[in-house]
Structures are given as structure tokens and as C-alpha cells.
Write a protein that holds these residues in place. Sequence first.
Motif, PDB file in Angstrom:
ATOM      1  N   LEU A 169     -10.094   5.151   9.426  1.00 29.35           N
ATOM      2  CA  LEU A 169     -10.184   3.898   8.694  1.00 29.35           C
ATOM      3  C   LEU A 169     -10.248   4.236   7.208  1.00 29.35           C
ATOM      4  CD1 LEU A 169     -12.975   2.167  10.796  1.00 29.35           C
ATOM      5  CD2 LEU A 169     -10.575   1.484  10.716  1.00 29.35           C
ATOM      6  N   PRO A 170      -9.783   3.337   6.340  1.00 33.65           N
ATOM      7  CA  PRO A 170      -9.994   3.600   4.906  1.00 33.65           C
ATOM      8  C   PRO A 170     -11.487   3.552   4.606  1.00 33.65           C
ATOM      9  CG  PRO A 170      -9.184   1.368   5.234  1.00 33.65           C
ATOM     10  CD  PRO A 170      -9.124   2.049   6.581  1.00 33.65           C
ATOM     11  N   ASP A 171     -11.902   4.283   3.566  1.00 37.66           N
ATOM     12  CA  ASP A 171     -13.316   4.255   3.189  1.00 37.66           C
ATOM     13  C   ASP A 171     -13.758   2.820   2.929  1.00 37.66           C
ATOM     14  OD1 ASP A 171     -12.916   6.940   3.191  1.00 37.66           O
ATOM     15  OD2 ASP A 171     -13.744   7.294   1.187  1.00 37.66           O
ATOM     16  N   ALA A 172     -14.936   2.495   3.427  1.00 40.44           N
ATOM     17  CA  ALA A 172     -15.499   1.192   3.082  1.00 40.44           C
ATOM     18  C   ALA A 172     -16.165   1.341   1.715  1.00 40.44           C
ATOM     19  CB  ALA A 172     -16.515   0.769   4.125  1.00 40.44           C
ATOM     20  N   ASN A 173     -16.165   0.283   0.942  1.00 36.03           N
ATOM     21  CA  ASN A 173     -16.792   0.332  -0.382  1.00 36.03           C
ATOM     22  C   ASN A 173     -18.021  -0.571  -0.393  1.00 36.03           C
ATOM     23  OD1 ASN A 173     -14.704   1.972  -1.519  1.00 36.03           O
ATOM     24  ND2 ASN A 173     -13.398   0.157  -1.438  1.00 36.03           N
ATOM     25  N   VAL A 174     -19.128  -0.014  -0.800  1.00 40.04           N
ATOM     26  CA  VAL A 174     -20.367  -0.776  -0.858  1.00 40.04           C
ATOM     27  C   VAL A 174     -20.969  -0.587  -2.245  1.00 40.04           C
ATOM     28  CG1 VAL A 174     -22.734  -0.952   0.044  1.00 40.04           C
ATOM     29  CG2 VAL A 174     -20.831  -0.536   1.612  1.00 40.04           C
TER      30      VAL A 174
HETATM   31  C1  LIG Z   1     -12.248   1.130  -1.445  1.00 41.00           C
HETATM   32  O1  LIG Z   1     -11.836   1.395  -2.777  1.00 41.00           O
HETATM   33  C2  LIG Z   1     -10.736   2.290  -2.852  1.00 41.00           C
HETATM   34  C3  LIG Z   1     -10.448   2.568  -4.312  1.00 41.00           C
HETATM   35  O2  LIG Z   1     -11.472   2.153  -5.112  1.00 41.00           O
HETATM   36  C4  LIG Z   1      -9.528   1.662  -2.179  1.00 41.00           C
HETATM   37  O3  LIG Z   1      -8.447   2.546  -2.225  1.00 41.00           O
HETATM   38  C5  LIG Z   1      -9.888   1.326  -0.752  1.00 41.00           C
HETATM   39  O4  LIG Z   1      -8.811   0.650  -0.148  1.00 41.00           O
HETATM   40  C6  LIG Z   1     -11.112   0.453  -0.695  1.00 41.00           C
HETATM   41  N1  LIG Z   1     -11.473   0.267   0.693  1.00 41.00           N
HETATM   42  C7  LIG Z   1     -11.537  -0.936   1.259  1.00 41.00           C
HETATM   43  C8  LIG Z   1     -11.891  -0.965   2.715  1.00 41.00           C
HETATM   44  O5  LIG Z   1     -11.307  -1.960   0.640  1.00 41.00           O
END
Ligand SMILES: *[C@@H]1O[C@H](CO)[C@@H](O)[C@H](O)[C@H]1NC(C)=O
Length: 363
Positions: free
Chosen positions: A20-25
Motif C-alpha cells: 500500500l502507499p504510505d499513509a500520511n498522518v
Molecule cells: C502521502 O504523501 C506522499 C507524499 O507526500 C504521497 O506520495 C502519498 O501518496 C501520500 N499517501 C497517501 C495515502 O495519500
Amino acid sequence: MITLLIILEKLLLTNTKVLLPDANVTCIIPDDCILPCSFRPTGTVVIHWYKQQIPVHSYYYNKDQFGLQNKHFSGRTCLFNSHIPHGNASLLLRRVKVQDKGRYKCYTSTRKGNQEIFINLEVKALIQSVIMEMTDEMVTCSSHNIYPVPQVTWATDPPSAQKTLENSTIKSTDHKGLLTVESTLRILGNLSNYTYICSFIAADKTQVWTASRKNREGITQEEGHALTIPCIAPHNLQNFSLTWTFTLSTEPTVILRYDSKTRHTFNLWEGQAELDQDLLLLGDGSLLLHKPDIEEHSGTYTCTISGLQSRHIVQTKVNITVASISEDEQSVQRSWWSTAASAAFFLFTITVALPQCVRQRGM
Ligand SMILES: *[C@@H]1O[C@H](CO)[C@@H](O)[C@H](O)[C@H]1NC(C)=O
Ligand SMILES: *[C@@H]1O[C@H](CO)[C@@H](O)[C@H](O)[C@H]1NC(C)=O
Ligand SMILES: *[C@@H]1O[C@H](CO)[C@@H](O)[C@H](O)[C@H]1NC(C)=O
Ligand SMILES: *[C@@H]1O[C@H](CO)[C@@H](O)[C@H](O)[C@H]1NC(C)=O
Ligand SMILES: *[C@@H]1O[C@H](CO)[C@@H](O)[C@H](O)[C@H]1NC(C)=O
Ligand SMILES: *[C@@H]1O[C@H](CO)[C@@H](O)[C@H](O)[C@H]1NC(C)=O
Ligand SMILES: *[C@@H]1O[C@H](CO)[C@@H](O)[C@H](O)[C@H]1NC(C)=O
């Protein structure tokens, strides 16, 4: 054959990493914060939370395991233990710090396989205030305990060319990693010609704090003549509080306070000074002095209008002077006195002299 299949399935599952792409918190310093993580619950589970390679929190044999925990996280982490059987491996991180920023890994392992989820934790410390100070040469705006670095902009009213607004911004970091940001602008020509405005814009643009100030030219007024000291909010503020302070060489005294929400006014100078209630609703907090007195009302007046994330200050020096009696006024006064004298004489004549005269005649 069946055993082989099971082994194959196991192998496949163990090597399955859910990509999964990293989640951002984003978490606010120093609040508590949840790093989300879930897994498909099947029987017992092993949970490991890491920040880069550092062990943050572990859970196995159905309980929290603190043996390997890094001391940076000591006493600040927990899982939602009663939710673990339902597939919730989220981490609660208490009293978030600047140093907590980074990439976290949530590793879970069950009978059905392993999973790794990554979370990017951003942290921010909100702007709580912006303080503006002014000397004859410089205006300085500063804000303490913020993170990350905000954008600082300057403006004047009336506007001046951006390139004339020469500013320098310095930042310093305290032991907690929080920032103090201070921006200084050189005064342009006459101090009293402009309102100076500085804005601190949070990096994620969610906050804009503004401080502004005008040091007005002094006002001179004769004693006994009504006087208005101007103070107008720079933009249409809905909710604000207004404070007038008066300084005469010593400590400033709050003489008047007004709150637009409650419409309540505190007035130390009741009867001597007031605000226009109608103008107040339009953001005009000018102070009216009815009969200014040399001794009591000469000094520095400071008006502070505070709204949500903004503060505007107007400072005015007021000099109340001795009433000079002009020629006209003197002659007016003389004629008033002579009228009064004749009236008195007339009254005397009819009340005292005349009855006596009549009495004498009667005798
Ligand atoms: C989290 O942030 C990064 C870059 O800041 C981005 O590439 C990624 O898609 C973001 N992840 C989500 C789940 O939105
Ligand atoms: C896990 O449980 C906590 C506490 O009820 C909740 O706040 C959080 O959103 C849950 N996380 C997931 C991924 O379900
Ligand atoms: C102030 O300084 C910053 C960086 O030094 C610059 O980007 C900006 O244009 C300057 N002027 C104003 C008015 O903010
Ligand atoms: C303000 O500016 C005018 C001319 O621009 C100058 O004559 C005057 O001395 C200045 N006043 C102060 C207080 O600097
Ligand atoms: C400043 O204001 C004064 C009047 O208040 C004016 O005479 C003067 O020209 C102004 N100076 C500048 C530089 O605008
Ligand atoms: C002003 O205060 C009132 C009452 O607290 C609130 O309902 C309103 O949203 C506020 N307005 C603004 C612009 O903050
Ligand atoms: C107030 O005005 C008078 C007359 O103009 C002047 O003599 C006096 O120095 C002024 N006082 C102050 C404190 O500016």
C-alpha cells in the motif's frame, strides 16, 4: 500432496507483503496521536511497531512487550488491546514531540501470514501568538514554540513596494526542537506614516496569524475641548475584544475594555471617556474624551483590537494644553459679564430698591 500444498500456501502467504502507499498522518505537538494499522484477524498475532529500525512497541503472547522498546518512546505508547482480536493494531502515541516525526512500520504476523504497513508521521506545533514590537528604526514580529518554519510576510497600509520592505527572518531551535521565529523590518521614513502588518503563515497554510501596529502622530488639544482618539480595526472583524490603556510615565493602566461577543464594556473613566456603540459594531473603537484635563489626560493611549489570530495596535501620544483664551472669547466673556452685571443691577433695583422706594413714599 496436501502437505505440500499447505507448505506452498504458507510460503506464499509469508512472502506476501501488502504494498500500500504510505499513509500520511499529521499530529499536533504536544497532543496524543493515533497511527492507524489494521490486519486480518486469525487467531494469535504478533505486532511490532518500528520507527525506521528503532523498536517502538511490541505485542505477542497476548500482551505488550517492553523489553526492546527504545527509551525515547518509554511510557508514551499503547495499543488498543481490546480491539486487537478484531484486527486493530493501531498505535496510540502520547505527548507527540518534534523528534517523533518520521516513517513508522506496523508489522503484523498471524497464522495466515505477515503484513507491513508504513506510515509517515508529520508533526506540527500550532502558532499560538505573534508579538509585534516597534522602535523608531525597526518593527519586529516573533512567535515562539512553533513547528515547522512558517512563512513570514510583511505589508504596510497604505501599501508600499515589496522590495522596499527589507526584512530579515531568523529562527532558533530549543532543546525540544521547537522554533522561535523572529522577523525584522526597517522602518520606512516617518514612523507615523504607515501601519505595519506582519503575517505568520503555517507551512501547511492552515493558520494565518497577523499582527499590525500604527504609531500615530501626537495629538494636541486644549483642555476642556472634546477629543477623539482614533482606532479602527484593519479589516472587518466579527469577534474581537478592544482594550484602551493609558500610560503616563509609569505603568500602563487599562482604562476601557470592550468585548464584541458580550457587548460588555468596562470603563474606568466612566463619565470622562466613552466609545460610540454604533461605530463599534463597524470595528471603529475610537475613544471620545469629553472634557480632557491637562494633568489627568495627557499621556500615551494604546488601543489593542484582538480577534481570532490577529492583533492590531494603535498608539497615540496626546498632549492636552492650557486653554488659550482668544480675543473673541475674551470680548464675548466681557460682554457676558456686563450683561450679567446689568441684569443683577436690574434685579437689585426691583427687589430691593424699588420696594424701599415705594415704602418710603407710603410713609
Ligand atoms: C502521502 O504523501 C506522499 C507524499 O507526500 C504521497 O506520495 C502519498 O501518496 C501520500 N499517501 C497517501 C495515502 O495519500
Ligand atoms: C482502532 O481502535 C481505536 C480505538 O477505538 C480507533 O480510534 C481506531 O480508529 C481503530 N483503528 C482502526 C484501524 O480500526
Ligand atoms: C522578506 O524576506 C523573505 C526572505 O528573506 C522574502 O522572500 C520576502 O520577499 C521579503 N519581503 C517581504 C515583504 O516579505
Ligand atoms: C516626516 O516627514 C517630513 C517630510 O516627509 C519631515 O519634514 C518630518 O520631519 C518628518 N517627521 C518626523 C517625525 O520624522
Ligand atoms: C508622512 O506623512 C506626512 C504627514 O503626516 C507627510 O507630510 C509626509 O510627506 C509623509 N512622508 C512620506 C515619506 O510619505
Ligand atoms: C463569533 O462568535 C460567535 C459566538 O461565539 C460564533 O457563533 C461565530 O461563529 C463567531 N464568528 C467568527 C467569524 O468567528
Ligand atoms: C504639549 O504642548 C505644549 C504646547 O504646544 C508644549 O509646550 C509641550 O512641550 C507639549 N508637551 C509634550 C509632552 O509634548
